[in-house]
Design an enzyme around this catalytic site. Structure first.
Site, short mmCIF file in Angstrom:
data_model
loop_
_atom_site.label_atom_id
_atom_site.label_comp_id
_atom_site.label_asym_id
_atom_site.label_seq_id
_atom_site.Cartn_x
_atom_site.Cartn_y
_atom_site.Cartn_z
N ASP A 13 0.84 -1.19 0.00
CA ASP A 13 0.00 0.00 0.00
C ASP A 13 0.88 1.25 0.00
O ASP A 13 1.86 1.34 0.76
CB ASP A 13 -0.89 -0.03 1.24
CG ASP A 13 -1.84 1.13 1.30
OD1 ASP A 13 -2.74 1.18 0.45
OD2 ASP A 13 -1.68 1.98 2.19
N GLU B 22 1.76 -0.42 -5.04
CA GLU B 22 0.84 0.67 -5.34
C GLU B 22 1.75 1.90 -5.47
O GLU B 22 2.15 2.48 -4.47
CB GLU B 22 -0.19 0.86 -4.24
CG GLU B 22 -1.21 1.93 -4.59
CD GLU B 22 -2.18 2.22 -3.45
OE1 GLU B 22 -3.36 2.42 -3.72
OE2 GLU B 22 -1.74 2.25 -2.28
#
Length: 792
Positions: free
Chosen positions: A418, A474
């Site tokens: 993330d 990401e």
């Protein structure tokens, strides 16, 4: 986690203590007494005499002083070892080791499970800085009965936030290396005295800890062969319609793994399963009449511990049962040929900004674990109050140790990181001496500067264990660093391709000027990845994810409808590239609803025929709606729950189409190539063969693709509001045969062999195909297969 996050992430009441230096180390006594809640401890000095001895004569006696192990009630205490970090079984006992470079004293706290909710410390074991400390590592070895025993630490030192230090000797802190975190046992239920943050403690390992893997081994699928499914553990089976024995748990997921097998998924990407506090945002939501929770889990408390309240056993057996339940999920997934990837959040922690709680990292060594400004302020590249200091030497080793643990001990197959761009930023101790061992001329790198060769990514990419698993970034953060196509990769990292999502959404809904960019997406985005030496499978393609609209909402709403979040519709992304097909909301004309279903099929067909790795968002296979809410982080209710009743209703419609398309992709050798397609395999077409239209007004893209299994495919997308009749490429001795047409109703949208009266349906196209033509309705896509012409 998308660039926009919830605006209510930090709702703590500030409890800052005025800066002060509260403790000074005392000299080590020859005989010491250690006070604890339940016992007094002393050491014993024993004189040992030895005879020196050459020549058989009596030598002078040498005297040595040996300290016998100290006994604290039921524990023997000795110096211990500085490695490995955490609580580790060793030398017939448990070795505790923790890094803290700035603390002046440390105390190991042992807490019986029965004492935890009473806020009692069962035993306190002060660590002697002379015998229980090596360098900056505090350590101790204990032998005894650890049944139902937990542990934590208390550190003392300077409390000066402006200097980066937040020591508070009244706090029992979690060991960053603890393998299970125990507090509350049931998801969403308040702690004693309605406390949202009750005392937490780590599990002490025992020699009885074991799990039968039954010979489980990594599946090691080539990444190009993956079809990923983003899954929320609780949301997947929590709805009553799941009919599972253990709803909302790891075991509940196991009960429904066969659904994923039927869908054609061979890899699940679990949304955060590290220990987090779902009560972090706990507040009454007057809109829905329930309470807001941290449902998604992007706010980690401990990176080694699986989320305890995702297990059916809760805190029983001090979290060991929860660990085994997670392992059981991985083992059962592997039995079904499904890999398990974890969504991990190494960009920030649940301790938030200066108003947040002191739980672990902040109290252990704040200036090491967090990226700090010169006066102690927290850099906030995560948008959640703090930024993990990833490229600090100690922190990057911590992250490596953690990832290795999940691979070797929990058997996971990879990780999705993330806001991974934060892991490429320089640490707050960044300087050339710290990193390279000597100063460099012109070294002007400052805290947070993006690094071309970040040490953490370098270490992970070349680690002998981690190099063999899937690593997915990401590739952006909330500080404006956007690295899609440019993330440091060492040839093995993949990326969530946010540009694929945006371009495909624009083209499929009929926006002009995207035909060329759409073609790049179909080829695996060579414009992003080819020049850097990467492959199509380095692109993880997706239309929808947990952030943003679901697939159904993408074709139902032009605007976000987030009022249910209680934030006046100010949260969430406003730029969604969505189209409601002519009418806002679920209640619409029949013609609008039919167009929406067609568009959903168009999106999924595109995903399945694109080079790269496709990712499906949970619930999209049956058309899950969140009512236009594109930021459902706080809802533990039907909004986020997989609706198994709705899935059954659509089993003859959208779900069937999804299953057939994933099966078709797996069967095609040409969909999921190891290299970008060339003109020898792929040819572009327009309304006529060999004449693609890349103009700004073009809304039509078609291509043929040679496939060693299927022969040759013809794929076309008409995203215009007007129908068109296309001329097909001539193949002497062969005939194009329809397989998929998203403008048709079920089951004729996909003419699989099981379709009743399939031959009759194909013959209905005969007059067009005899003339090498095919009619396409507006907003439709097709797949044709080449077959021998019996009449040729």
């Amino acid at each position: 986690m998308e660039l926009t996050r919830c605006t209510s992430c930090l709702q703590y009441s500030p409890t800052l203590i005025p800066p002060t230096f509260r403790h000074q180390a005392t000299p080590k006594p020859s005989l010491r007494t250690i006070s604890s809640t339940n016992a007094t401890v002393s050491t014993t000095r024993v004189v040992v005499k030895a005879r020196g001895g050459g020549g058989g004569g009596a030598g002078e006696a040498d005297t040595a002083v040996v300290e016998k192990p100290k006994v604290i009630k039921r524990f023997q205490v000795s110096e211990g070892h500085p490695a490995p970090f955490g609580a580790t079984l060793r030398d017939g006992g448990v070795n505790f080791a923790i890094y803290s470079s700035n603390a002046v004293s440390a105390t190991l706290c042992l807490i019986a499970l029965s004492d935890l909710h009473q806020k009692k410390i069962t035993e306190q074991i002060p660590l002697d800085p002379l015998s229980n400390k090596t360098g900056d590592v505090w350590h101790v070895l204990l032998k005894g009965d650890f049944k139902d025993m937990l542990y934590g630490y208390m550190f003392d030192g300077e409390f000066s936030p402006e200097k980066g230090h937040c020591y508070d000797a009244s706090k029992v802190l979690l060991d960053p290396y603890a393998k299970a975190i125990i507090s509350r046992g049931e998801f969403g239920v308040l702690g004693p005295e309605d406390n949202c943050w009750p005392q937490m403690a780590g599990m002490v390992p025992t020699f009885e800890d074991q799990f039968d893997w039954e010979g489980d081994l990594p599946l090691r699928y080539p990444q190009r062969d993956l079809i990923i499914y983003e899954l929320h553990v609780r949301g997947y089976t929590r709805h009553e319609s799941s009919g599972t024995q253990f709803p909302g748990t790891y075991r509940g997921v196991v009960e429904k793994l066969d659904h994923l097998k039927e869908l054609g998924v061979n890899c699940i990407e679990l949304m955060p399963c590290h220990e987090f506090n779902e009560l972090e945002y706990y507040s009454y939501n007057s809109v829905l009449g329930d309470y807001k929770l941290n449902f998604w889990g992007y706010s980690t408390i401990n990176y080694f511990s699986p989320m305890i309240r995702y297990s059916s056993s809760g805190i029983s057996n001090c979290g060991r049962d929860a660990i085994n339940e997670f392992k059981y999920l991985v083992k059962e997934a592997h039995k079904r040929g499904i890999e398990v990837i974890m969504d991990v959040v190494f960009n920030h922690t649940a301790e938030g900004n200066e108003k947040g709680p002191i739980l672990s990292f902040r109290g252990v060594d704040n200036s090491v674990y967090y990226m700090l400004a010169p006066k102690g302020e927290y850099y906030n590249y995560s948008g959640c109050g703090n930024t993990f200091n990833c490229n600090h030497p100690v922190v990057r080793q911590f992250i490596l140790d953690c990832l290795r643990y999940w691979v070797t001990e929990m058997h996971v197959d990879g990780f999705r990181f993330d806001l991974a761009s934060i892991m490429t930023r320089s640490s707050s101790l960044w300087d050339s001496v710290n990193v390279y061992g000597n100063s460099l001329e012109g070294d002007l790198i400052t805290t947070g500067t993006p690094l071309s060769s970040p040490p953490l990514i370098d270490m992970m990419s070349n680690d002998p264990i981690l190099r063999g698993v899937k690593l997915i970034a990401e590739a952006w953060d909330t500080g404006g660093l956007y690295q899609v196509g440019r993330f440091p990769h060492w040839g093995i990292w993949s990326e969530w391709n946010g540009k694929y999502r945006d371009v495909v959404r624009q083209f499929i809904k009929g926006t002009e000027g995207f035909s060329g960019a759409f073609a790049e997406c179909l080829c695996g985005s060579p414009n992003l990845y080819q020049e850097g030496g990467r492959k199509p499978w380095n692109s993880v393609n997706f239309i929808c994810a947990h952030d943003g609209f679901t697939l159904a909402d993408l074709v139902t709403y032009n605007n976000k409808h987030n009022l249910a979040n209680g934030e006046d519709n100010k949260d969430g992304e406003s730029h969604n590239n969505s189209w409601n097909c002519g009418q806002e909301g679920e209640f619409a004309r029949i013609s609008v609803k039919k167009l929406r279903k067609r568009q959903m099929r168009n999106f999924f067909l595109c995903l399945m025929v694109s080079q790269g790795v496709p990712m499906i968002c949970m619930g999209d296979e049956y058309g899950h709606t969140k009512g236009g809410n594109n930021n459902t982080y706080c809802h533990d209710n039907y909004i986020n729950y997989f609706r198994w009743d709705k899935k059954e209703e659509s089993s003859s419609d959208l779900f069937r189409f999804f299953c057939l398309m994933t099966k078709f992709r797996r069967e095609c050798e040409s969909l999921g190539l190891n290299n970008f397609p060339t003109s020898e395999r792929l040819q572009w077409h327009g309304h006529t063969p060999g004449k693609p239209d890349w103009s700004e007004t073009s809304r039509f893209v078609a291509f043929t693709l040679i496939d060693s299994v299927k022969g040759e495919l013809y794929v076309a997308f008409n995203t215009s509001h007007l129908p068109v009749t296309v001329t097909l490429p001539e193949r002497p001795g062969y005939r194009w045969e329809p397989l998929v047409d998203t403008s048709k109703t079920t089951p004729y949208d996909f003419l699989s062999k099981e379709v009743p009266e399939r031959e009759i349906a194909i013959k209905q196209y005969a007059q067009f195909l005899d003339a090498n033509l095919y009619p396409m309705l507006s907003y439709s896509s097709i797949i044709l297969l080449l077959s021998p012409d019996e009449n040729a």
